[in-house]
Design a protein around this motif. Structure first.
Motif, PDB file in Angstrom:
ATOM      1  N   ASN A  59       0.827  -1.213   0.000  1.00 21.84           N
ATOM      2  CA  ASN A  59       0.000   0.000   0.000  1.00 21.84           C
ATOM      3  C   ASN A  59       0.860   1.261   0.000  1.00 21.84           C
ATOM      4  O   ASN A  59       0.584   2.218  -0.722  1.00 21.84           O
ATOM      5  CB  ASN A  59      -0.919   0.040   1.219  1.00 21.84           C
ATOM      6  N   MET A  69       2.398  11.296  -9.453  1.00 19.68           N
ATOM      7  CA  MET A  69       1.515  11.580 -10.594  1.00 19.68           C
ATOM      8  C   MET A  69       1.471  13.080 -10.881  1.00 19.68           C
ATOM      9  O   MET A  69       1.462  13.884  -9.949  1.00 19.68           O
ATOM     10  CB  MET A  69       0.112  11.056 -10.337  1.00 19.68           C
ATOM     11  N   ARG A  99      -2.189  -4.435  -8.710  1.00 20.89           N
ATOM     12  CA  ARG A  99      -3.619  -4.415  -9.024  1.00 20.89           C
ATOM     13  C   ARG A  99      -4.295  -3.136  -8.523  1.00 20.89           C
ATOM     14  O   ARG A  99      -5.350  -3.180  -7.891  1.00 20.89           O
ATOM     15  CB  ARG A  99      -4.308  -5.670  -8.477  1.00 20.89           C
ATOM     16  N   ARG A 100      -3.680  -2.008  -8.823  1.00 26.82           N
ATOM     17  CA  ARG A 100      -4.271  -0.726  -8.462  1.00 26.82           C
ATOM     18  C   ARG A 100      -4.390   0.201  -9.675  1.00 26.82           C
ATOM     19  O   ARG A 100      -4.255   1.414  -9.574  1.00 26.82           O
ATOM     20  CB  ARG A 100      -3.452  -0.052  -7.354  1.00 26.82           C
ATOM     21  N   ASP A 102      -6.920   1.173 -11.078  1.00 24.93           N
ATOM     22  CA  ASP A 102      -8.045   2.095 -10.912  1.00 24.93           C
ATOM     23  C   ASP A 102      -7.581   3.500 -10.533  1.00 24.93           C
ATOM     24  O   ASP A 102      -8.249   4.481 -10.810  1.00 24.93           O
ATOM     25  CB  ASP A 102      -8.964   1.564  -9.809  1.00 24.93           C
ATOM     26  N   GLN A 222      -2.586  -6.688 -13.667  1.00 27.02           N
ATOM     27  CA  GLN A 222      -3.884  -6.126 -14.035  1.00 27.02           C
ATOM     28  C   GLN A 222      -3.819  -5.275 -15.299  1.00 27.02           C
ATOM     29  O   GLN A 222      -2.850  -4.556 -15.518  1.00 27.02           O
ATOM     30  CB  GLN A 222      -4.403  -5.279 -12.867  1.00 27.02           C
ATOM     31  N   LEU A 225      -9.805  -2.015 -17.228  1.00 23.54           N
ATOM     32  CA  LEU A 225     -10.998  -2.435 -17.973  1.00 23.54           C
ATOM     33  C   LEU A 225     -11.390  -1.363 -18.981  1.00 23.54           C
ATOM     34  O   LEU A 225     -11.201  -0.201 -18.733  1.00 23.54           O
ATOM     35  CB  LEU A 225     -12.157  -2.664 -17.019  1.00 23.54           C
TER      36      LEU A 225
ATOM     37  N   HIS B 260     -14.172   5.221  -8.523  1.00 21.56           N
ATOM     38  CA  HIS B 260     -13.739   4.065  -7.738  1.00 21.56           C
ATOM     39  C   HIS B 260     -13.682   4.391  -6.249  1.00 21.56           C
ATOM     40  O   HIS B 260     -13.132   5.419  -5.863  1.00 21.56           O
ATOM     41  CB  HIS B 260     -12.351   3.606  -8.202  1.00 21.56           C
ATOM     42  N   SER B 473     -14.689  -5.846 -19.516  1.00 17.92           N
ATOM     43  CA  SER B 473     -15.463  -4.827 -18.789  1.00 17.92           C
ATOM     44  C   SER B 473     -16.945  -5.208 -18.674  1.00 17.92           C
ATOM     45  O   SER B 473     -17.685  -4.588 -17.900  1.00 17.92           O
ATOM     46  CB  SER B 473     -15.294  -3.449 -19.425  1.00 17.92           C
TER      47      SER B 473
END
Lengths: 225, 530
Positions: A59, A69, A99-100, A102, A222, A225, B260, B473
């Motif tokens: 984390n 960023m 897997r982050r 998102d 990952q 999507l 999210h 998706s």
């Protein structure tokens, strides 16, 4: 790649890599304290290949990457540093393994990345810079992880990559006509694989390793999507 | 190797060059052998500093040698007088300066300089900042120098306004300095955040920056740097997490959001009531992620046809809560939809500025209808000011962009898709219907905002331009029974997620029959048409 992870001192490697993590989640490259998101990616990638990610604070590692960023959705080498396609690959790769994905600004970042393509078909690493073959990997792998590889023109890029091949030695160089080297040869071939060239084994966009190696290790980086 | 031109040389020339290289190699190897052997003996002395210094002056990128020097310097610190130490540090700074002239992008030479300044007793930060100014005059885009400048600033702590002013000066020298725009974005957020309004930048500064950037892009429209900064300014609005749709059936309960969120957020901010009774349960991400925009709520409350007073509370902040009330859409099927809105919300003075700039942009577009950056910027301005009102013009512009900037046609197609969806969704949410049929004039190429359709039972995505990359998706269609993907550009169905489908229609795609038959064997409860 040779399926010989048994040949290394796994505990020793894990202990060293974990000892390089700092309080803010970042990683030193060695005891002398240079901090860089390249080191974060190397650490996370190494531990995931050994199935030992739990040895670090994932984390915190992710939070550090996110603190790098920028306004354009890209990443640099440390907090405050300008976006650069090579470091974007390292940071997106870290988020893919952890897997982050998102947490990324997918559309903004992918737009910046597809704007790296120049009329010659080649890609640069920052705005207003010359194209260079290695960005065919840094940019295209990132776009693949972002599920937006179709935002660049594959045909002209493939032509650019092939023009960088030295017909005498078979190796690839940074730009057509320059001296070839192993670095650019790897990224030229890996880039062609991402573009769907089936003469080359499928390369995994996160690890820059053959997909069959990633499958054998049962790793699932990952993809957005 | 970067930027080294391959040149043809005569045999004679080649022989001479090879010999020269051999000579250099011999000297290098000799020095390295001596250095390594001295290190093995533990000799941390001035001679070793000289040896490593000589090699580094020719090859600044040998990390090991810098490491050896640090070991020696640390050792000498314990032995030497203050005066000697100052001299030692000064000469180390001179060496790094020399090395950076050989290779201004040497990571380890820059790091050595940082290390010395961090560890010496009397760093002269002012001088270092001046050095940055000099180096940035030589190469205004060297990101190492900019990083070093930030390092110096973090210790020297000049007023940040000074640094902000520095970016203004650099940009007035050359608007094409992307590094300066980047640094400016950091300064702006640090110096002028809108703490009261919750926006990233204070109105007056937001407006000022928009004016500055428009000045830059009109000075040199072909330079891309300023356009990225402008795009960022356009997106610098307040973003708030909202509930989108809530679906309750005997099979599963799902909650969709506009962005999210993670489990701790959900546990703290979301409460479900059925028959005025708080329902306890557990959140599970549909994408198996820590953060997700669609969550399954696992609870033990029996769902039958006679439920009433179903509501979900979302605590947005200390002062703001939103509540969704559910309606019965069909037997045992309850849905609660929020009012949705994709429009950016600007402060009044900023919006006024945008509208003024739009006028000049449109004039420019009339003069140069095929200038990519003008068309693209006009399009984003239209979308930001009022996406619904300008929808047709936006799509027309994007179609033009696909032609004049064909390398990025895929990007423009996805923008058409996304913005068409955003236009469609608010209307769709006003109808009490569980069907989702795409009804727009353009074929869609991707599946953005799919969590908004998580409640739909019949999903018709036929006759579009969807590729197999889109399939994962579809996990957002948690309540879908009938999925129509006929006449798309699918080449494989391997990425199709596990859904409780009854019917899957995939006719009119170029699929591998064996793969589909395999899928059918594994999913015998689904009627598959292919």
């Amino acid at each position: 790649m040779y399926d010989r992870l048994d040949a290394i001192d796994v505990e020793g490697v894990v202990r060293f890599v974990a000892s390089m993590q700092q309080e803010d989640g970042s990683f030193f490259g060695d005891q002398w304290g240079e901090v860089d998101t390249r080191f974060t990616f190397c650490a996370v990638m190494t531990l995931s290949l050994l199935h030992r990610l739990e040895a670090i604070n994932v984390n915190k590692a992710v939070d550090f990457v996110l603190s790098c960023m920028n306004f354009d959705g890209g990443f640099g080498s440390k907090p405050g540093s300008e976006s650069h396609a090579g470091l974007i690959y390292c940071c997106v790769g870290t988020l893919s393994i952890c897997r982050r994905m998102d947490a990324l600004k997918g559309d903004e970042l992918a737009w910046w990345l597809c704007e790296r393509q120049l009329p010659s078909g080649g890609l640069n690493g920052r705005p207003e810079k010359l194209p260079d073959l290695c960005y065919s990997w840094w940019v295209m792998s990132s776009l693949t992880m972002l599920n937006r590889i179709h935002w660049v023109d594959k045909e002209t890029l493939e032509q650019f990559i092939l023009a960088c091949q030295d017909c005498e030695t078979g190796g690839f160089s940074d730009r057509p006509g320059d001296v070839s080297d192993p670095f650019h040869t790897l990224f030229g071939l890996a880039g062609l694989s991402l573009l769907g060239n089936t003469a080359i084994k499928r390369v995994n966009p996160t690890y820059c390793l053959p997909q069959e190696t990633i499958d054998r290790l049962k790793l699932e980086p990952q993809i957005l999507l | 190797m970067h930027g080294r031109l391959k040149v043809r040389t005569s045999e004679e020339e080649k022989y001479r060059k090879d010999k020269e290289r051999q000579e250099k190699l011999k000297i290098f190897q000799h020095a390295m052998r001596k250095i390594i052997s001295k290190r093995k003996q533990g000799e941390k002395d001035v001679e070793q500093l000289e040896l490593t210094g000589k090699v580094l002056a020719n090859n600044p990128d040998i990390y090991t040698l810098w490491n050896i020097r640090r070991e020696i310097i640390e050792h000498l610190r314990k032995l030497q007088s203050d005066e000697e130490l100052i001299k030692l540090c000064d000469s180390e700074l001179s060496l790094t300066e020399y090395c950076l002239k050989i290779n201004p992008k040497s990571y380890c030479a820059w790091h050595q300089r940082e290390w010395i300044l961090k560890t010496r007793a009397d760093p002269d930060w002012k001088k270092e900042l001046e050095l940055c100014n000099t180096y940035l005059k030589l190469d205004e885009r060297n990101f190492h120098t900019w990083d070093y400048r930030r390092f110096v600033v973090s210790h020297y702590r000049p007023p940040l306004q000074e640094e902000f002013k520095y970016t203004t000066e650099k940009l007035h020298d050359n608007f094409s300095n992307y590094s300066a725009w980047h640094y400016r974005s950091k300064m702006l957020l640090e110096l002028y955040p809108d703490l009261d309004g919750g926006r990233p930048i204070q109105d007056s500064h937001h407006k000022h920056e928009l004016k500055m950037v428009v000045n830059a892009v009109f000075t040199d429209p072909d330079d891309t740097s300023a356009w990225f900064y402008q795009r960022w300014l356009l997106g610098a609005v307040k973003s708030i997490t909202h509930l989108v749709v809530f679906t309750l059936t005997p099979v599963r309960t799902t909650i969709a959001f506009n962005c999210h969120v993670d489990k701790p957020y959900l546990n703290a901010c979301i409460q479900l009531y059925i028959n005025n009774e708080l329902v306890k349960g557990e959140f599970v991400s549909t994408g198996n992620c820590e953060y997700d925009d669609l969550w399954i709520y696992k609870h033990g409350y029996p769902i039958d046809d006679n439920l009433h007073a179903i509501r979900i509370d979302h605590t947005i902040s200390n002062t703001e809560t939103e509540t969704l009330y559910c309606e019965k859409y069909m037997p045992c099927f309850y849905v609660g939809k929020n009012k949705i809105n994709f429009q950016h919300n600007y402060a009044e003075p900023v919006l006024k500025e945008l509208k003024e700039q739009l006028i000049s942009l449109r004039q420019l577009q009339e003069l140069e209808p095929d200038s990519k950056w003008t068309v693209l910027t006009t399009t984003f301005f239209l979308w930001c000011i009022n996406s619904s009102e300008h929808h047709e013009e936006i799509l027309k512009n994007l179609t033009t962009l696909k032609r004049i900037d064909s390398q990025r046609a895929g990007y423009y197609s996805d923008l058409i898709t996304k913005w068409s969806m955003e236009k469609l969704l608010p209307n769709c949410y006003e109808q009490k219907c569980l069907d989702y049929k795409l009804d727009c004039n353009y074929k869609i190429t991707s599946l953005p905002h799919l969590q908004y359709f998580s409640f739909c039972v019949n999903v018709d995505l036929s006759n579009q331009d969807l590729t197999s990359n889109c399939l994962p998706s579809l996990i957002k269609l948690q309540h879908c029974k009938v999925l129509n993907l006929s006449n798309n550009k699918l080449t494989s169905i391997i990425g199709l997620p596990e859904l409780n489908l009854e019917e899957l229609i995939i006719t009119g795609n170029v699929l591998n029959i064996e793969e589909v038959e395999m899928y059918q064997l594994e999913h015998f409860s689904i009627m598959i048409f292919f």
